[in-house]
Design a protein around this motif. Sequence first.
Motif, short mmCIF file in Angstrom:
data_model
loop_
_atom_site.label_atom_id
_atom_site.label_comp_id
_atom_site.label_asym_id
_atom_site.label_seq_id
_atom_site.Cartn_x
_atom_site.Cartn_y
_atom_site.Cartn_z
N ILE A 88 0.26 3.17 -8.48
CA ILE A 88 0.05 2.13 -7.47
C ILE A 88 0.35 0.76 -8.07
O ILE A 88 -0.20 0.40 -9.11
CB ILE A 88 -1.40 2.17 -6.94
N VAL A 89 1.22 0.03 -7.42
CA VAL A 89 1.48 -1.37 -7.78
C VAL A 89 0.84 -2.22 -6.69
O VAL A 89 1.02 -1.95 -5.49
CB VAL A 89 2.99 -1.66 -7.89
N VAL A 90 0.09 -3.23 -7.08
CA VAL A 90 -0.68 -4.00 -6.12
C VAL A 90 -0.30 -5.48 -6.18
O VAL A 90 0.32 -5.95 -7.14
CB VAL A 90 -2.20 -3.85 -6.37
N VAL A 91 -0.70 -6.20 -5.13
CA VAL A 91 -0.51 -7.65 -5.06
C VAL A 91 -1.84 -8.27 -4.65
O VAL A 91 -2.68 -7.60 -4.03
CB VAL A 91 0.60 -8.03 -4.05
N PRO A 92 -2.06 -9.54 -4.95
CA PRO A 92 -3.31 -10.19 -4.52
C PRO A 92 -3.39 -10.24 -3.00
O PRO A 92 -2.38 -10.44 -2.32
CB PRO A 92 -3.20 -11.61 -5.10
N SER A 93 -4.59 -10.03 -2.46
CA SER A 93 -4.79 -10.16 -1.03
C SER A 93 -4.69 -11.63 -0.63
O SER A 93 -4.74 -12.52 -1.47
CB SER A 93 -6.17 -9.61 -0.63
N SER A 94 -4.58 -11.87 0.66
CA SER A 94 -4.49 -13.26 1.12
C SER A 94 -5.76 -14.03 0.78
O SER A 94 -5.70 -15.21 0.42
CB SER A 94 -4.23 -13.29 2.64
N ASP A 95 -6.92 -13.36 0.88
CA ASP A 95 -8.18 -14.03 0.52
C ASP A 95 -8.22 -14.36 -0.98
O ASP A 95 -8.69 -15.43 -1.38
CB ASP A 95 -9.37 -13.14 0.88
N ALA A 96 -7.72 -13.43 -1.80
CA ALA A 96 -7.71 -13.66 -3.24
C ALA A 96 -6.78 -14.81 -3.60
O ALA A 96 -7.10 -15.64 -4.46
CB ALA A 96 -7.29 -12.39 -3.98
N LEU A 97 -5.64 -14.90 -2.92
CA LEU A 97 -4.71 -15.99 -3.18
C LEU A 97 -5.33 -17.33 -2.78
O LEU A 97 -5.13 -18.35 -3.47
CB LEU A 97 -3.40 -15.77 -2.41
N ALA A 98 -6.08 -17.34 -1.69
CA ALA A 98 -6.74 -18.58 -1.26
C ALA A 98 -7.75 -19.03 -2.32
O ALA A 98 -7.86 -20.24 -2.62
CB ALA A 98 -7.43 -18.37 0.09
N LYS A 104 -10.74 -1.42 -4.71
CA LYS A 104 -11.78 -0.96 -3.78
C LYS A 104 -12.28 -2.08 -2.89
O LYS A 104 -12.49 -1.89 -1.67
CB LYS A 104 -12.95 -0.36 -4.58
N TYR A 105 -12.48 -3.26 -3.46
CA TYR A 105 -13.05 -4.37 -2.70
C TYR A 105 -12.01 -5.27 -2.04
O TYR A 105 -12.35 -6.34 -1.53
CB TYR A 105 -13.97 -5.20 -3.60
N GLY A 106 -10.76 -4.86 -2.07
CA GLY A 106 -9.74 -5.60 -1.34
C GLY A 106 -9.29 -6.88 -1.99
O GLY A 106 -8.67 -7.72 -1.34
N ILE A 107 -9.60 -7.05 -3.27
CA ILE A 107 -9.10 -8.23 -3.99
C ILE A 107 -7.58 -8.11 -4.16
O ILE A 107 -6.86 -9.11 -4.15
CB ILE A 107 -9.78 -8.36 -5.37
N VAL A 108 -7.11 -6.90 -4.31
CA VAL A 108 -5.68 -6.60 -4.34
C VAL A 108 -5.39 -5.53 -3.31
O VAL A 108 -6.27 -4.76 -2.92
CB VAL A 108 -5.22 -6.13 -5.74
N THR A 109 -4.15 -5.46 -2.87
CA THR A 109 -3.71 -4.45 -1.90
C THR A 109 -2.43 -3.80 -2.39
O THR A 109 -1.64 -4.44 -3.10
CB THR A 109 -3.47 -5.08 -0.51
#
Length: 303
Positions: free
Chosen positions: A131-141, A115-120
């Motif tokens: 749904i399979v997700v990956v870390p967002s660019s912000d989360a990776l940073a 929901k909060y965009g930590i993963v997409t």
Amino acid sequence: MLNELAIAKNESKEWVDTPALHMPAGNVDRLMAAATFPSAVEFLAQNFVAGYESAPRASALFATQQRWLLSLAALSRHYGGDGAGMSRRSIAQSALKYLIASRNTAYAFFDEILKYGIVTPMTGRELSKEIVVVPSSDALAILVQWCDMHLAALDRIDAGTRSERFRAAPERLLPLLMPPLSEGLLANPHVRMPGPLYRIFAWTDAGGLLMDRLVAGIDRQASWSGGYLTDVVTIAQIARAFSLSRAHTSRKFAEAEAIGGIGWSGRRGYSPLWISHGFFSEYAMMQARKLLIFQAAFAAAEA
């Protein structure tokens, strides 16, 4: 929390307690005895607080012990080699395996980070059953920053150059670092379940931040027979810094005060707060265990 752990253990069919990258207790003692170790602990606490100030939503989401462990469980699935990736089901499987949380809590955690965009959602997996997700660019940073601060803390202890080497190639080293790191942290029972003073803060919303702030505020120049004086004077001061209710913060402080972990050096609300030697020791030991696992995992990644 104890009820939830019991639920998780009952639900789990594969729970094990064999630590990967387990370090003998003597290694922890030797690390904590280093003259530079207290400086490394203070460095970590200050950086945890600074991380919240730069990214409050993401930091607050993981500012409890349980959510931090669930984050590691998610990352272990993302960087693991079984191909399952991060999903509601795979995170719940890891949560049960390591006795972190019940299945429903793991599901709720997944829904929240999505929901909060930590993963997409992962592209190319649209037709999969879940749904399979990956870390967002912000989360990776944030993850890179989190790893770097721990490596920098190790460097402070032994004058190493791990942080410099990591920052030179984070894209290459992070996927190699995370599997042994997440497994080492999750499989260590002392990391999952630290001491009682640590748990008072770490198991509640933003409690980890309260604890970090107290340690970050230690006044090394001031002497106090019962422990360490801090720059915190009022509960309102620290609650306001993390957008917490005064009532919630007061409850946590009262619990810690009741078992001798904290107190006021003079008149309550008008004098510096102190934390006991035992409280600092529990916090420091948790950081020492993490740092030893970081040390071994980074060596494995570079190898």
